[in-house]
Design a protein around this motif. Structure first.
Motif, mmCIF file in Angstrom:
data_model
loop_
_atom_site.group_PDB
_atom_site.id
_atom_site.type_symbol
_atom_site.label_atom_id
_atom_site.label_comp_id
_atom_site.label_asym_id
_atom_site.label_seq_id
_atom_site.Cartn_x
_atom_site.Cartn_y
_atom_site.Cartn_z
ATOM 1 N N LEU A 7 0.835 -1.193 0.000
ATOM 2 C CA LEU A 7 0.000 0.000 0.000
ATOM 3 C C LEU A 7 0.872 1.246 0.000
ATOM 4 C CD1 LEU A 7 -1.454 0.468 3.631
ATOM 5 C CD2 LEU A 7 0.685 -0.642 3.046
ATOM 6 N N LEU A 8 0.281 2.356 -0.429
ATOM 7 C CA LEU A 8 0.874 3.683 -0.278
ATOM 8 C C LEU A 8 -0.154 4.548 0.428
ATOM 9 C CD1 LEU A 8 2.543 4.456 -3.754
ATOM 10 C CD2 LEU A 8 3.709 3.870 -1.622
ATOM 11 N N GLN A 9 0.173 5.021 1.624
ATOM 12 C CA GLN A 9 -0.795 5.824 2.373
ATOM 13 C C GLN A 9 -0.943 7.200 1.732
ATOM 14 O OE1 GLN A 9 -0.429 5.785 6.641
ATOM 15 N NE2 GLN A 9 -1.524 7.722 6.864
ATOM 16 N N TYR B 129 3.983 9.990 -2.554
ATOM 17 C CA TYR B 129 5.162 10.021 -3.422
ATOM 18 C C TYR B 129 6.452 9.747 -2.638
ATOM 19 C CZ TYR B 129 2.194 12.506 -6.847
ATOM 20 O OH TYR B 129 1.208 12.872 -7.725
ATOM 21 N N LEU B 130 6.448 10.065 -1.350
ATOM 22 C CA LEU B 130 7.701 10.079 -0.595
ATOM 23 C C LEU B 130 8.289 8.688 -0.331
ATOM 24 C CD1 LEU B 130 7.091 13.022 1.896
ATOM 25 C CD2 LEU B 130 8.206 13.034 -0.344
ATOM 26 N N PRO B 131 7.492 7.659 0.002
ATOM 27 C CA PRO B 131 8.111 6.336 0.147
ATOM 28 C C PRO B 131 8.757 5.835 -1.141
ATOM 29 C CG PRO B 131 5.964 6.380 1.205
ATOM 30 C CD PRO B 131 6.080 7.653 0.413
ATOM 31 N N VAL B 132 8.191 6.231 -2.272
ATOM 32 C CA VAL B 132 8.773 5.826 -3.559
ATOM 33 C C VAL B 132 10.111 6.525 -3.764
ATOM 34 C CG1 VAL B 132 8.417 5.753 -6.057
ATOM 35 C CG2 VAL B 132 6.459 5.459 -4.505
ATOM 36 N N PHE B 133 10.158 7.827 -3.537
ATOM 37 C CA PHE B 133 11.397 8.588 -3.681
ATOM 38 C C PHE B 133 12.461 8.075 -2.696
ATOM 39 C CE2 PHE B 133 13.928 12.491 -2.668
ATOM 40 C CZ PHE B 133 14.573 12.588 -3.885
ATOM 41 N N ALA B 134 12.034 7.726 -1.485
ATOM 42 C CA ALA B 134 12.980 7.258 -0.473
ATOM 43 C C ALA B 134 13.662 5.963 -0.886
ATOM 44 C CB ALA B 134 12.253 7.061 0.863
ATOM 45 N N ALA C 107 17.804 8.193 3.227
ATOM 46 C CA ALA C 107 16.486 8.614 2.762
ATOM 47 C C ALA C 107 15.855 9.602 3.726
ATOM 48 C CB ALA C 107 15.568 7.401 2.598
ATOM 49 N N LEU C 108 15.024 10.465 3.166
ATOM 50 C CA LEU C 108 14.122 11.307 3.935
ATOM 51 C C LEU C 108 12.778 10.576 3.970
ATOM 52 C CD1 LEU C 108 14.986 14.705 2.191
ATOM 53 C CD2 LEU C 108 15.799 13.929 4.436
ATOM 54 N N LEU C 109 12.286 10.262 5.163
ATOM 55 C CA LEU C 109 11.081 9.455 5.305
ATOM 56 C C LEU C 109 9.857 10.319 5.547
ATOM 57 C CD1 LEU C 109 12.442 6.633 7.651
ATOM 58 C CD2 LEU C 109 12.306 6.620 5.150
ATOM 59 N N SER C 110 8.789 9.989 4.864
ATOM 60 C CA SER C 110 7.509 10.630 5.146
ATOM 61 C C SER C 110 7.053 10.278 6.560
ATOM 62 C CB SER C 110 6.463 10.151 4.136
ATOM 63 O OG SER C 110 5.153 10.416 4.595
ATOM 64 N N PRO C 111 6.331 11.171 7.234
ATOM 65 C CA PRO C 111 5.718 10.790 8.512
ATOM 66 C C PRO C 111 4.779 9.601 8.366
ATOM 67 C CG PRO C 111 5.604 13.174 8.188
ATOM 68 C CD PRO C 111 6.071 12.590 6.891
#
Length: 401
Positions: A42-44, A56-61, A280-284
């Motif tokens: 999943l992508l929240q 988008y952020l987990p993908v970029f990470a 990586a920079l992680l999304s909250p």
């Protein structure tokens, strides 16, 4: 047979299961994006866009620079093999797994039916009208549905009755997402969007929960019952029964982790890397940190998002992103994409107590990659936080060289 793993091994197992530590590909396209979503499960989704929208952020990470329009086309196109539902929270999931959530749709219906005060009971006419409107004109975003009740009441975040009705039908599974434009969801009747073989699939609740728990355990690599249950928001009673079944089948292996008070389980397909090379920079809302107790156990990282905290009471910043370097969370950076002035703003930067000296040298390339991905011209660092000055100095040195 593995019976005990160290905390450092647990960190590396968890990160590897989440797609970290793999050699980057020359280019990230539809195939790589699809493989990552299928791995994560999943992508929240979240509407906050101060730096970038969360999905988008987990993908970029994990994959680095990618074209957001390709992810949109993959996940939001009318014939996409992905859909949205309440998985962890609102999330993108593979369309093929939608039947695994029918029991949740049924639970929403039972809860609403049992509550005489629920909005649904006084607004049956609105729901019938929405069904008919979508049948005749759908798919449609809420903003294009013409009705006198399609107006917000009270504060800006309160929904109109049209939007509320659509969300009720969405929870019940009668209505689905037909994609998004500028992040606004378009709604369709399930029969308009979901393939017949998916819509007609019947998965008994116990079987669905067992499959979801298996997917969660695979995405964790190793985790406690609470960790594994939380990924898809499954209550611990059904989750425990599913875990027991998966232990019996050999998919999950009981293990102990020093310092963990609860029993842990290792997925049979989990890799145990000798080392983890990641940055990586992680999304909250990244699965690595969204379960705060797990983040504390794995990384000794206490994290609370401060979006809803009054500005004067914030400690780390409005949209503070955990910074992952190798197998540790070493800091947090409050980022903002100032699109008008084409600047990536580091509004604060903090190091964790266990962060090694010189960590700013690993973070600067992350910020530069984020700037390029966001199509901004420069990076500016505000002097707030115990990492800010070192980070600003490292950025200046990089520019000068």
């Amino acid at each position: 047979m593995v019976e005990s793993i160290s905390t450092s091994q647990a960190r590396r197992i968890g990160l590897a299961a989440q797609g970290f530590g793999r050699a980057p590909t020359a280019a990230t396209g539809i195939r790589q994006l699809g493989a990552l979503i299928d791995r994560l499960g999943l992508l929240q989704l979240d509407s906050v866009n101060v730096y970038e929208r969360s999905h988008y952020l987990p993908v970029f990470a994990r994959l680095g620079h990618f074209d957001k329009t390709e992810l949109d086309r993959l996940t939001f196109a009318p014939k996409s093999r992905y859909t949205e539902y309440w998985a962890h929270e609102a999330a993108i999931i593979p369309m093929s797994r939608r039947p695994l959530f029918q029991w949740r749709m049924d639970a929403f219906r039972a809860r609403y039916d049992a509550d005489p005060a629920h909005w649904m009971h006084a607004n049956g006419g609105m729901l019938d009208w929405l069904r008919a409107e979508l049948a005749e004109k759908g798919p449609l975003p809420a903003s294009r549905i013409e009705h006198d009740a399609n107006k917000r009441r009270g504060s800006w975040w309160e929904w109109s009755d049209v939007k509320r009705g659509l969300e009720v039908l969405f929870a019940l599974g009668e209505v689905v997402s037909d994609g998004r434009a500028r992040f606004e969801r378009s709604y369709a009747l399930a029969a308009q969007r979901v393939p017949a073989e998916v819509l007609g699939a019947v998965v008994p609740q116990a079987d669905a929960v067992r499959e979801l728990i298996g997917l969660s355990a695979r995405a964790h690599g190793v985790g406690t019952l609470g960790d594994i249950a939380d990924y898809y928001r499954i209550k611990q009673g059904p989750a425990r029964a599913a875990v027991n079944d998966l232990v019996d089948s050999g998919e999950l292996l009981p293990v102990t982790v020093p310092g963990w008070k609860q029993q842990a389980w290792l997925h049979r397909d989990a890799r145990i890397p000798r080392a983890m090379s990641a940055a990586a920079l992680l999304s909250p809302f990244d699965p690595v940190v969204w379960a705060r107790p797990r983040a504390e156990r794995l990384f000794d990282f206490h994290y609370r998002i401060e979006i809803y905290t009054p500005a004067e009471k914030r400690v780390f910043g409005y949209y503070s992103l955990p910074v992952l370097v190798d197998d540790r969370v070493v800091g947090r950076i409050d980022l903002k994409s100032d699109r008008q002035n084409r600047v990536l703003r580091v509004q604060s930067a903090w190091r964790e107590a266990h962060a090694p000296a010189g960590i700013e040298q690993r973070i600067v390339p992350l910020l530069e990659a984020a700037r390029v991905w966001q199509q901004l011209d420069s990076i500016e660092v505000v002097d707030r936080g115990d990492l800010a000055r070192d980070l600003a100095g490292a950025l200046s040195a990089r520019v000068a060289s």
